[in-house]
Design an enzyme around this catalytic site. Structure first.
Site, PDB file in Angstrom:
ATOM      1  N   LEU A  99      -1.614  11.059  36.267  1.00  0.00           N
ATOM      2  CA  LEU A  99      -1.085  10.846  37.508  1.00  0.00           C
ATOM      3  C   LEU A  99      -1.043  12.102  38.477  1.00  0.00           C
ATOM      4  CD1 LEU A  99       1.021   8.869  38.980  1.00  0.00           C
ATOM      5  CD2 LEU A  99       2.846  10.488  38.131  1.00  0.00           C
ATOM      6  N   HIS A 157      21.599  15.967  44.354  1.00  0.00           N
ATOM      7  CA  HIS A 157      20.522  16.519  44.326  1.00  0.00           C
ATOM      8  C   HIS A 157      20.033  16.871  42.906  1.00  0.00           C
ATOM      9  CE1 HIS A 157      20.345  16.514  48.838  1.00  0.00           C
ATOM     10  NE2 HIS A 157      21.247  17.560  48.636  1.00  0.00           N
ATOM     11  N   SER A 162      11.129   7.396  58.663  1.00  0.00           N
ATOM     12  CA  SER A 162      11.764   8.867  58.770  1.00  0.00           C
ATOM     13  C   SER A 162      10.448   9.876  58.643  1.00  0.00           C
ATOM     14  CB  SER A 162      12.657   9.083  57.430  1.00  0.00           C
ATOM     15  OG  SER A 162      13.770   8.318  57.670  1.00  0.00           O
ATOM     16  N   ASP A 203      16.248   8.867  48.883  1.00  0.00           N
ATOM     17  CA  ASP A 203      17.315   8.980  49.841  1.00  0.00           C
ATOM     18  C   ASP A 203      18.579   8.568  49.087  1.00  0.00           C
ATOM     19  OD1 ASP A 203      18.703   9.639  51.965  1.00  0.00           O
ATOM     20  OD2 ASP A 203      18.177   7.547  53.010  1.00  0.00           O
ATOM     21  N   ARG A 247      25.213  10.669  49.279  1.00  0.00           N
ATOM     22  CA  ARG A 247      25.940   9.342  49.230  1.00  0.00           C
ATOM     23  C   ARG A 247      26.313   9.028  47.905  1.00  0.00           C
ATOM     24  NH1 ARG A 247      22.321   5.837  52.884  1.00  0.00           N
ATOM     25  NH2 ARG A 247      21.129   7.480  53.004  1.00  0.00           N
TER      26      ARG A 247
HETATM   27  C1  FPP Z   1      18.028  12.466  50.303  1.00  0.00           C
HETATM   28  O1  FPP Z   1      19.356  12.829  49.977  1.00  0.00           O
HETATM   29  C2  FPP Z   1      16.882  13.541  49.556  1.00  0.00           C
HETATM   30  C3  FPP Z   1      16.410  14.675  49.855  1.00  0.00           C
HETATM   31  C4  FPP Z   1      16.898  15.832  50.657  1.00  0.00           C
HETATM   32  C5  FPP Z   1      14.947  14.756  49.441  1.00  0.00           C
HETATM   33  C6  FPP Z   1      14.913  14.492  47.724  1.00  0.00           C
HETATM   34  C7  FPP Z   1      15.621  15.562  46.960  1.00  0.00           C
HETATM   35  C8  FPP Z   1      15.655  15.569  45.802  1.00  0.00           C
HETATM   36  C9  FPP Z   1      15.451  14.504  44.674  1.00  0.00           C
HETATM   37  C10 FPP Z   1      16.412  16.825  45.175  1.00  0.00           C
HETATM   38  C11 FPP Z   1      15.413  17.386  44.115  1.00  0.00           C
HETATM   39  C12 FPP Z   1      14.092  17.697  44.601  1.00  0.00           C
HETATM   40  C13 FPP Z   1      13.191  18.481  43.771  1.00  0.00           C
HETATM   41  C14 FPP Z   1      11.969  18.409  44.323  1.00  0.00           C
HETATM   42  C15 FPP Z   1      13.773  19.601  43.078  1.00  0.00           C
HETATM   43  P1  FPP Z   1      20.261  12.933  51.018  1.00  0.00           P
HETATM   44  O2  FPP Z   1      21.044  14.350  50.719  1.00  0.00           O
HETATM   45  O3  FPP Z   1      19.533  12.825  52.379  1.00  0.00           O
HETATM   46  O4  FPP Z   1      21.094  11.570  50.905  1.00  0.00           O
HETATM   47  P2  FPP Z   1      22.420  11.150  52.128  1.00  0.00           P
HETATM   48  O5  FPP Z   1      21.480  10.438  52.980  1.00  0.00           O
HETATM   49  O6  FPP Z   1      23.105   9.970  51.180  1.00  0.00           O
HETATM   50  O7  FPP Z   1      23.175  12.343  52.447  1.00  0.00           O
END
Ligand code: FPP
Length: 246
Positions: free
Chosen positions: A129, A35, A193, A18, A22
């Site tokens: 893994l 991302h 979540s 997560d 942010r």
């Molecule tokens: C949370 O960040 C993360 C996600 C939406 C899922 C995890 C995604 C990645 C690590 C991107 C790459 C993944 C792959 C498999 C290529 P958020 O956008 O919810 O953060 P925030 O809560 O700060 O807005």
């Protein structure tokens, strides 16, 4: 190397990644940059888990609820997933990593699904893994899907409802196997979540303030060190001898 005791490492680590958005906003970047950096973190964390000989790393990469995000962000994440799957194949092969996935994978766009299937197939012979990506995943949906399978078997007469027990449910989850020993969540929220609801019954939980793009190998070691100091009781006693009960 590290000061981690191999005997005290979790065998299965699950992570709620997560804080991509942010982190990006704090740095003055667009959310998409978060991302992208998050995908780089997946590589470094996976490589370290493989080096430490963990059996499984399950990552919450895209939740069922993430489909509610703006169309442009979903499209970006799906493109990133596709690129990630292609780009990471050599690293997975070099580190003996076997890729698997859980979730309603039919929801994924065809091109992302095709690359996912290709990576799963290509790495299927690797014995290190198990990197399990949770994609279009929801914990409740997984339990509902398991219930449907059970109901179908009962209706077909191949399963006696009286024989239904926890093992029978576990066996019908998306990927039956060892439950996570440790659940890590980045970016400080103290929530599950809808992740692995059935499987985390007895998982140890570790929350760090670090956002996922800044979750370093040192942060991973801090989580593993914290886990090594936990006493797991599974609702029982550390010392089950009758004389230890007061
Ligand atoms: C949370 O960040 C993360 C996600 C939406 C899922 C995890 C995604 C990645 C690590 C991107 C790459 C993944 C792959 C498999 C290529 P958020 O956008 O919810 O953060 P925030 O809560 O700060 O807005």
């Amino acid at each position: 190397m590290t000061d981690l005791d191999p005997a005290k490492l979790p065998r299965h680590l699950a992570i709620i990644m997560d804080g991509n958005g942010r982190w990006a906003q704090q740095q003055g970047f667009a959310r998409t940059k978060g991302h992208e950096r998050g995908a780089d973190t997946i590589r470094s964390v996976t490589t370290e888990c493989a080096r430490l000989h963990l059996e499984q790393l399950t990552l919450y990469a895209f939740s069922h609820e993430n489909w509610k995000r703006p169309r442009t962000e979903i499209a970006f994440l799906m493109r990133l997933l596709r690129k990630f799957l292609v780009r990471e194949r050599p690293t997975m092969m070099d580190n003996d990593v076997r890729l698997t996935a859980i979730g309603r994978l039919d929801d994924l766009p065809d091109d992302a699904r095709a690359e996912l299937d290709r990576s799963i197939e290509m790495t299927s012979g690797n014995g290190g893994l198990n990197l399990c990506l949770a994609l279009s995943y929801g914990g409740r949906a997984e339990i509902v899907d398991a219930c449907k399978r059970l109901a179908r078997e009962v209706a077909a007469g191949t399963l006696d409802p009286e024989a239904l027990d926890e093992d029978a449910v576990s066996a019908r989850l998306y990927q039956p196997g060892r439950d996570p020993d440790l659940l890590v969540r980045t970016a400080g929220e103290r929530r599950i979540s809808n992740f692995l609801l059935w499987q985390i019954s007895y998982a140890e939980i570790y929350v760090t303030e670090a956002c996922w793009p800044e979750f370093s190998v040192e942060e991973l070691h801090a989580a593993l060190r914290d886990y090594a100091g936990r006493t797991r009781k599974y609702g029982g006693l550390v010392d089950p001898r009758p004389e230890a009960v007061r």
